[in-house]
Write an enzyme that holds these catalytic residues in place. Structure first.
Site, mmCIF file in Angstrom:
data_model
loop_
_atom_site.group_PDB
_atom_site.id
_atom_site.type_symbol
_atom_site.label_atom_id
_atom_site.label_comp_id
_atom_site.label_asym_id
_atom_site.label_seq_id
_atom_site.Cartn_x
_atom_site.Cartn_y
_atom_site.Cartn_z
ATOM 1 N N LYS A 1 0.840 -1.217 0.000
ATOM 2 C CA LYS A 1 0.000 0.000 0.000
ATOM 3 C C LYS A 1 0.860 1.246 0.000
ATOM 4 C CE LYS A 1 -4.470 -1.678 1.059
ATOM 5 N NZ LYS A 1 -5.701 -1.660 1.787
ATOM 6 N N LYS B 1 -6.920 -12.185 -8.472
ATOM 7 C CA LYS B 1 -8.260 -12.369 -7.908
ATOM 8 C C LYS B 1 -9.171 -11.177 -8.223
ATOM 9 C CE LYS B 1 -8.098 -10.437 -3.294
ATOM 10 N NZ LYS B 1 -8.631 -10.511 -1.954
ATOM 11 N N LYS C 1 -12.319 -5.724 -5.074
ATOM 12 C CA LYS C 1 -13.125 -4.500 -5.112
ATOM 13 C C LYS C 1 -12.288 -3.264 -5.387
ATOM 14 C CE LYS C 1 -14.070 -4.933 -0.175
ATOM 15 N NZ LYS C 1 -12.887 -4.462 0.546
HETATM 16 P P1 ATP Z 1 -9.515 -4.920 -1.554
HETATM 17 O O1 ATP Z 1 -9.444 -4.888 -3.033
HETATM 18 O O2 ATP Z 1 -10.124 -3.688 -0.923
HETATM 19 O O3 ATP Z 1 -8.262 -5.389 -0.878
HETATM 20 P P2 ATP Z 1 -10.924 -7.407 -1.718
HETATM 21 O O4 ATP Z 1 -12.037 -7.377 -2.711
HETATM 22 O O5 ATP Z 1 -9.680 -8.099 -2.119
HETATM 23 O O6 ATP Z 1 -10.618 -5.964 -1.196
HETATM 24 P P3 ATP Z 1 -11.187 -8.003 1.092
HETATM 25 O O7 ATP Z 1 -11.874 -6.840 1.743
HETATM 26 O O8 ATP Z 1 -9.722 -8.149 1.288
HETATM 27 O O9 ATP Z 1 -11.563 -8.062 -0.455
HETATM 28 O O10 ATP Z 1 -11.846 -9.351 1.527
HETATM 29 C C1 ATP Z 1 -13.054 -9.491 2.194
HETATM 30 C C2 ATP Z 1 -13.398 -10.962 2.187
HETATM 31 O O11 ATP Z 1 -13.752 -11.369 0.843
HETATM 32 C C3 ATP Z 1 -12.256 -11.878 2.613
HETATM 33 O O12 ATP Z 1 -12.788 -12.861 3.464
HETATM 34 C C4 ATP Z 1 -11.759 -12.499 1.323
HETATM 35 O O13 ATP Z 1 -11.272 -13.797 1.496
HETATM 36 C C5 ATP Z 1 -13.008 -12.503 0.439
HETATM 37 N N1 ATP Z 1 -12.643 -12.325 -0.960
HETATM 38 C C6 ATP Z 1 -12.220 -11.181 -1.528
HETATM 39 N N2 ATP Z 1 -11.988 -11.336 -2.836
HETATM 40 C C7 ATP Z 1 -12.269 -12.649 -3.115
HETATM 41 C C8 ATP Z 1 -12.230 -13.442 -4.292
HETATM 42 N N3 ATP Z 1 -11.868 -12.922 -5.454
HETATM 43 N N4 ATP Z 1 -12.590 -14.732 -4.239
HETATM 44 C C9 ATP Z 1 -12.976 -15.258 -3.049
HETATM 45 N N5 ATP Z 1 -13.034 -14.578 -1.899
HETATM 46 C C10 ATP Z 1 -12.685 -13.284 -1.912
#
Ligand code: ATP
Ligand code: LTN
Length: 334
Positions: free
Chosen positions: A115, A197, A200
């Site tokens: 970050k 992956k 968001k």
């Molecule tokens: P950011 O992009 O803000 O880091 P993110 O979309 O990667 O966010 P997180 O807020 O880190 O998501 O994750 C919230 C929850 O959603 C966690 O439990 C994570 O395991 C799950 N999650 C996030 N992205 C995925 C994905 N692509 N597939 C499965 N589970 C996911």
């Protein structure tokens, strides 16, 4: 333990739009955990301001995410769903734990390194101490288990270290949490870049399906999804794009990969992509309907927000008072 149940804590940051990955990988699995655990789910908005937020958009986003928790089916009576910012014990415990956390261990956190590279113009102290706030979140509720994605395991590890360090000095104050490994939810990959992956915070909106995308947008994004060159619907390491679509279709319909390969034997990618899009639309439809209803029902939502914040404060303050006493702060005179 609360009512003889183990405690489970998790949270999601109040930034970006929740994706199909968040739903299939987290929210959907959270729904039934309250049968076995006393569950606390927080909208981690204190964490969000480590990155600059526009106040009006941020306020809306907070409410949107909490509403989506409910729309996904998390029962606000059986679970505690609340805004982190409304439970001041989070910030208070985080300060105390900051004094039991070393610069060296925080410097090793890969999320901090990533970050700070990404936001080189705003490497603030909050970004650095982010894992301490996360430790406070978890330890306040004496959580036994914490469902998190792989990228957060390092933060859970430091939480355990901080808890053990504190317990060694003051006796058994904190429950030392374990990661929760549930039945493996699918890891959903980006539709545009299936090696990464679905996330968001991805800047390309075509890579992610957002929970509030309308049906036409969902179908369009699937039609545009990156596929591979074999030309057949087959699960394989060489076909990350198609394998991801198979995972999504499987998660939405309950069919196995083998059955899906059979179903689309001899058919082209176009048919398959459309079928996956339709399956996702079907899964998200009830969630979106509940979301629309809830959004209209301001008083109901406000009531839930208030009751749940009070419940979370009650549990969190119990731990905070215990910690304050151990450290030697004067007791509150009532
Ligand atoms: P950011 O992009 O803000 O880091 P993110 O979309 O990667 O966010 P997180 O807020 O880190 O998501 O994750 C919230 C929850 O959603 C966690 O439990 C994570 O395991 C799950 N999650 C996030 N992205 C995925 C994905 N692509 N597939 C499965 N589970 C996911
Ligand atoms: N850092 C986490 C969100 C988060 C969290 C927590 C998860 C904040 N506090 C406590 C589990 C437990 C994230 O970015 N996914």
């Amino acid at each position: 333990m609360v009512d003889n149940k183990k405690v489970l804590f998790s949270a999601m940051q109040a930034t970006g739009n929740l994706t199909l990955g968040n739903y299939l990988g987290a929210l959907k699995n959270w729904v039934n955990l309250c049968d076995e655990y006393e569950c606390f789910y927080s909208v981690a908005n204190l964490h969000s301001i480590t990155v600059r937020q526009d106040p009006a958009a941020f306020r809306k986003k907070n409410r949107e995410i909490l509403t989506l928790f409910l729309a996904a089916g998390i029962d606000p009576v059986k679970n505690c769903i609340y805004y982190q910012s409304q439970v001041s014990a989070h910030a208070e415990l985080a300060w105390i734990l900051n004094c039991y956390t070393y610069m060296g261990e925080l410097s090793r956190m890969t999320q901090f390194k990533d970050k700070s590279a990404k936001h080189a113009d705003n490497i603030n102290a909050g970004l650095f101490t982010y894992p301490v706030l996360m430790a406070a979140d978890i330890l306040l509720f004496q959580a036994d288990v914490v469902p998190v994605g792989k990228d957060q395991l390092q933060h859970l590890e430091i939480t355990r270290d901080i808890a053990q360090r504190f317990n060694q000095i003051y006796g058994d104050v904190f429950t030392v949490p374990e990661p929760y490994i549930g039945k493996s939810g699918a890891r959903i990959m980006s539709l545009q870049d299936p090696e990464h992956k679905m996330s968001k915070s991805d800047e390309n909106p075509n890579g992610s399906i957002y929970l509030i995308d309308d049906p036409d947008t969902i179908i369009r994004k699937f039609k545009r999804a990156v596929t591979d060159s074999e030309g057949c619907v087959r699960y394989s390491e060489n076909q990350p794009g198609i394998s991801n679509l198979i995972d999504i279709y499987s998660a939405c319909t309950g069919k196995s990969a083998a059955d899906i390969e059979k179903e689309f034997d001899g058919k082209g990618y176009g048919d398959f992509k459309l079928a996956v899009g339709e399956a996702v639309v079907d899964v998200l439809k009830p969630l979106q309907e509940r979301y629309a209803d809830l959004s209209k029902n301001k008083d109901y939502l406000d009531g839930i927000i208030k009751e749940n914040a009070e419940k979370a404060s009650y549990f969190a303050n119990k731990t905070l008072r215990k910690v304050q006493k151990k450290v030697g702060f004067p007791e509150i005179i009532r």
